[in-house]
Design an enzyme around this catalytic site. Structure first.
Site, PDB file in Angstrom:
ATOM      1  N   ASP A   1      25.382  15.305  32.104  1.00  0.00           N
ATOM      2  CA  ASP A   1      25.185  16.682  31.637  1.00  0.00           C
ATOM      3  C   ASP A   1      25.486  16.806  30.142  1.00  0.00           C
ATOM      4  O   ASP A   1      25.423  17.891  29.585  1.00  0.00           O
ATOM      5  CB  ASP A   1      26.023  17.671  32.467  1.00  0.00           C
ATOM      6  CG  ASP A   1      27.467  17.230  32.599  1.00  0.00           C
ATOM      7  OD1 ASP A   1      27.834  16.166  32.054  1.00  0.00           O
ATOM      8  OD2 ASP A   1      28.248  17.941  33.250  1.00  0.00           O
ATOM      9  N   HIS A   2      25.858  15.688  29.512  1.00  0.00           N
ATOM     10  CA  HIS A   2      26.054  15.681  28.062  1.00  0.00           C
ATOM     11  C   HIS A   2      24.870  15.030  27.347  1.00  0.00           C
ATOM     12  O   HIS A   2      25.046  14.434  26.298  1.00  0.00           O
ATOM     13  CB  HIS A   2      27.330  14.906  27.690  1.00  0.00           C
ATOM     14  CG  HIS A   2      28.593  15.504  28.232  1.00  0.00           C
ATOM     15  ND1 HIS A   2      29.827  14.908  28.066  1.00  0.00           N
ATOM     16  CD2 HIS A   2      28.831  16.647  28.924  1.00  0.00           C
ATOM     17  CE1 HIS A   2      30.763  15.649  28.631  1.00  0.00           C
ATOM     18  NE2 HIS A   2      30.184  16.708  29.177  1.00  0.00           N
ATOM     19  N   THR A   3      23.692  15.097  27.915  1.00  0.00           N
ATOM     20  CA  THR A   3      22.557  14.432  27.283  1.00  0.00           C
ATOM     21  C   THR A   3      22.083  15.227  26.056  1.00  0.00           C
ATOM     22  O   THR A   3      21.956  16.441  26.110  1.00  0.00           O
ATOM     23  CB  THR A   3      21.400  14.271  28.279  1.00  0.00           C
ATOM     24  OG1 THR A   3      21.881  13.558  29.416  1.00  0.00           O
ATOM     25  CG2 THR A   3      20.246  13.488  27.657  1.00  0.00           C
TER      26      THR A   3
END
Lengths: 259, 586
Positions: B505-507
């Site tokens: 979810d930190h892309t």
């Protein structure tokens, strides 16, 4: 394994009678013979639960089974029995407390498969399905199909190795078969046996530890063993404690707003 | 045929942090603003009594509905990509009002001054030869001093509860709230690491320690440590999310409208100017064109990148020719590498692991990019180390020491015994961009509207594996000093590879910022070089991923972007920054 439709396999039907002692007594007392010639209505009556005793408690009183415990997804009792036995080996009853059967895990899984999870409703399902060795999530099979295929394969393995169904072999023999599934050494159609086993194992833990409203974690026994307090509004008063604080678990039944 | 709606001043795609901040700031200025959210409406009342691990952590209730749209993944350009089919394999990004900002953990860090000038600083310190071939690290076109006031602004909006990191530059003022409470585990981590000569401090949190009213007048309640943050909406309105902060602010204004179930499929444009967006009402299937003077694309990294590619705005990145920009510099904190954790098991210590909060923990920066001397190391950048207490829910936390079976009686017994007798030491490292890691449109797979899915091509490099291996050894050292009886260090082999569990979810990346239109898509106001009335905000603008969590930087860059939007609207347009003309070396 292909589906036999309405035809019931005589051998496994007989075995199931033996597995279920109350039903066997009924058959013996009435002198009825179960076989290829038995009519559908007679057979249908025998395979229902109406002649079985309710659950016997430790003090000898009989308690009716919870009204929520009937099969929604699994149409064949014989598949469900394998599910019961397999989940119990994954999460067995021991000194800590109940196992998968005692926690209602098989019924939990049945309910899950009957809903949107069983048909992968929130997943992307367009082909082509090109993954080699797909996980259960990535397979062209739905989760429901994987369970049916896997449980029947477990029974097949039991038949070929021990000449009887999975429910009737010794625990060590059951473990041997499950271990072969877990390591991917059993050939299954469309999916690796290890992938099926991963799904089965995860679903077992979900049934043991999800909120009791889903049908598993019966009487919050799973959370009691796990020392998980459940739906607790606030830990502000204990969060900085150095020592472990044990709490009685609370389910959503006793947490959510109700009218 | 799409129905044409009445023109508004601003249309915003997405209602998460990026879209939400833009909504608040532009609505406050009196502009007519429409915000389009593909997901359903929900708010704090939907999260009351949502302490349901099966629904939210296993069935991944709050994440994108992949039956409508997903992305495809492959390692190499000559491979066929396959779709990411299920959130249960790996939940990536959110949907519904507030986006992923609703079900985040609230972990707040600023990125390092060196991050924003990483290429220049690396060359200055070590020489250009230190940068491996194919690593396309580049400067951000902004400095830490320029971004600092915007960090401050976002931190005030969300009521950050924390303390100054002793190893980082002094903040212009302290965080608005004191840190969350200590626990047995934070005390143990701090005591141990201090004895080892490190500099631990309390993690900064957007789950606030005291009831707080932010500068916009929105109230965030005090966190009660109920331990349902990650993947959940907050039961108590105690986690700063877009719903209780920026969207609440925007909604105070009649000139703001949030339209749910509105799936944007194109950015409309003519003569290098955005004219609005086209969206599908997912409840009726009808298409609408929403004209606007200014278009703000504030979705997740994938949405932003894909919308530009589908709308044919900006030059798509071509890794072979090394030209174009849209789709380049994808980086992520991978669950199957960056977020692998070292775990210690204690036979005689029992912690209250069931309690916690999404950003409760102790952390340290002794191994960050600026603290390490890379001359003797086989990686660039650095990592943080932390021990968190988020609350260990029972389905997802069944950790056992190495050598224990994964099922059966022994597994059951040990997983129960160690439930409250284990701790993990988490490392999170900076992730640097590579030439052949990029995004484009998939040639085979389509979404529910018939448009191509986004395709991610990415693989791990030695750099990515080496930094995690090194960090795990530091975590192991700490756990040994803590007195753990058994320690599990995840195995990372040369075959550990980017796969369907790797996109976190930190892309970030795809529509990156910089000072040169040849190597970046947007300037440091998140304004498209190629389309001056189009602002693309969010983590898609990050040229790389730092070692700490990204949301604070998303918030800061969006506040800066909104200043640019307002300046643009007030001063009749134009590029807000003069582009550098000479192509920077990469």
């Amino acid at each position: 394994m292909t589906d036999n439709g309405n035809k019931i396999n005589n051998k496994s039907t007989e075995e199931k009678q033996e597995f279920d002692s109350s039903r066997r007594r009924f058959v013996k007392n009435t002198g009825m013979i179960i076989g290829g010639v038995a009519g559908g209505s007679v057979l249908g009556g025998l395979l229902t639960n109406q002649f079985q005793s309710d659950t016997e408690t430790t003090d000898g009183k009989k308690e009716p089974a919870p009204a929520t415990e009937a099969r929604m997804f699994f149409t064949r009792y014989e598949d469900f029995v394998v599910l019961e036995q397999a989940t119990e080996r994954i999460y067995p009853e021991d000194d800590n407390g109940p196992g998968a059967i005692g926690l209602g895990v098989p019924y939990f899984i049945d309910k899950q498969l009957a809903g949107k999870w069983g048909v992968n409703a929130k997943d992307y399902r367009q082909g082509p399905f090109l993954e080699s060795d797909p996980t259960a999530d990535m397979s062209s099979l739905t989760r429901g199909e994987i369970f049916i295929l896997g449980l029947r394969k477990i029974n097949e393995e039991s038949q070929s190795r021990f000449d009887t169904t999975f429910a009737k072999i010794e625990a060590e023999q059951q473990d041997e078969i499950l271990a072969n599934f877990a390591s991917g050494d059993v050939d299954m159609k469309g999916i690796g046996s290890n992938r099926f086993f991963d799904l089965l194992r995860t679903a077992t833990l979900e049934g043991a530890y999800s909120d009791p409203m889903y049908g598993g974690n019966r009487n919050i026994e799973g959370w009691k063993m796990k020392e998980f307090p459940g739906a607790v509004a606030s830990y502000a008063d204990i969060i900085d404690e150095e020592e472990f604080v044990k709490m009685d678990p609370v389910s959503l039944t006793n947490y959510q707003q109700k009218s | 045929m799409a129905e044409k709606l009445d023109r508004v001043d601003v249309v915003i795609v997405g209602s998460g942090w990026a879209g939400g901040i833009a909504a608040a700031e532009l609505s406050k200025k009196g502009y007519d603003v429409v915000c389009l959210e593909r997901g359903k409406d929900h708010s704090t009342e939907d999260f009351i009594g949502a302490k349901d691990e099966l629904k939210y952590s296993r069935r991944i209730e709050m994440f994108q509905d992949l039956s409508k749209e997903t992305l495809t993944i492959r390692n190499e350009m000559d491979e066929v990509a396959t779709p990411h089919r299920s959130n249960e394999t790996n939940p990536i990004n959110g949907t519904d009002t507030g986006g992923s900002g609703v079900h985040w953990n609230g972990q707040i860090y600023r990125w390092l001054p060196t991050d924003f000038e990483i290429r220049s600083k690396t060359i200055e310190k070590y020489g250009e030869d230190m940068i491996p071939e194919e690593m396309i690290m580049q400067d951000w076109g902004i400095t830490y001093d320029e971004i600092e006031p915007y960090y401050d602004k976002f931190e005030e909006t969300i009521g950050v509860s924390g303390e100054q990191d002793p190893l980082r530059p002094e903040m212009s003022r302290p965080f608005p709230n004191p840190p969350l409470k200590e626990t047995a585990t934070t005390r143990l981590f701090k005591k141990t690491t201090k004895e080892m000569g490190y500099h631990p401090y309390h993690m900064a949190s957007a789950n606030v320690s005291e009831q707080y009213e932010n500068p916009d007048g929105e109230t965030i309640n005090a966190c009660v440590y109920c331990a349902f943050c990650e993947q959940y909406g907050c039961d108590f309105g105690a986690k700063a999310d877009p719903i209780v902060t920026v969207l609440a602010t925007a909604r105070r204004h009649d000139n703001f409208e949030l339209r749910n179930n509105s799936y944007v499929v194109r950015i409309l444009h003519e003569n290098s100017r955005a004219t609005g967006v086209r969206y599908v009402d997912t409840q009726t299937g009808l298409e609408y064109d929403q004209p606007a003077d200014l278009v703000v694309v504030g979705g997740f990294t994938f949405t932003n990148t894909r919308l530009l590619l589908l709308s044919e705005i900006g030059k798509p990145y071509d890794p072979v020719a090394n030209t174009g920009v849209i789709g380049k510099n994808i980086t992520t904190h991978s669950p199957n590498l960056t977020h692998l954790r070292v775990r210690g098991f204690f036979d005689n210590k029992k912690f209250n692991r069931y309690a916690g909060s999404g950003a409760l923990g102790a952390t340290m920066d002794d191994f960050n990019l600026e603290q390490l001397d890379h001359t003797e190391l086989d990686f660039l950048h650095g990592f943080l180390i932390r021990s968190t207490q988020l609350g260990t829910r029972p389905i997802t936390h069944n950790h056992v020491p190495e050598g224990t079976p994964t099922w059966g009686q022994e597994f059951k017994d040990k997983s129960l015994f160690y439930t409250h007798r284990n701790l993990d030491i988490q490392q999170q490292n900076g992730v640097l961009p590579w030439r052949y890691n990029y995004m484009d449109l998939d040639p085979t797979y389509k979404d529910a509207f018939g448009d191509p899915l986004l395709r991610v091509t990415s693989k791990f490099h030695d750099q990515d594996r080496n930094i995690v291996r090194y960090a795990h050894q530091r975590g192991k050292d700490i756990l040994e000093k803590m007195g753990a009886d058994h320690i599990t260090v995840p195995e990372i082999t040369d075959e550990t590879e980017f796969d369907h569990t790797s996109l976190g979810d930190h892309t970030a990346g795809g529509v990156i910022m910089g000072d040169n239109p040849e190597t970046s898509a947007v300037n440091n106001y998140s304004q498209m070089w190629d389309m001056e009335n189009l602002f693309v905000v969010g983590a898609s603008a990050f040229p790389h991923n730092s070692s700490s969590n990204p949301t604070n930087t998303v918030g800061a860059l969006t506040y800066r972007a909104t200043e640019g939007m307002i300046e643009y609207l007030e001063n009749d347009g134009g590029l807000l920054i003069e582009p550098e003309t000479e192509r920077s070396k990469s």
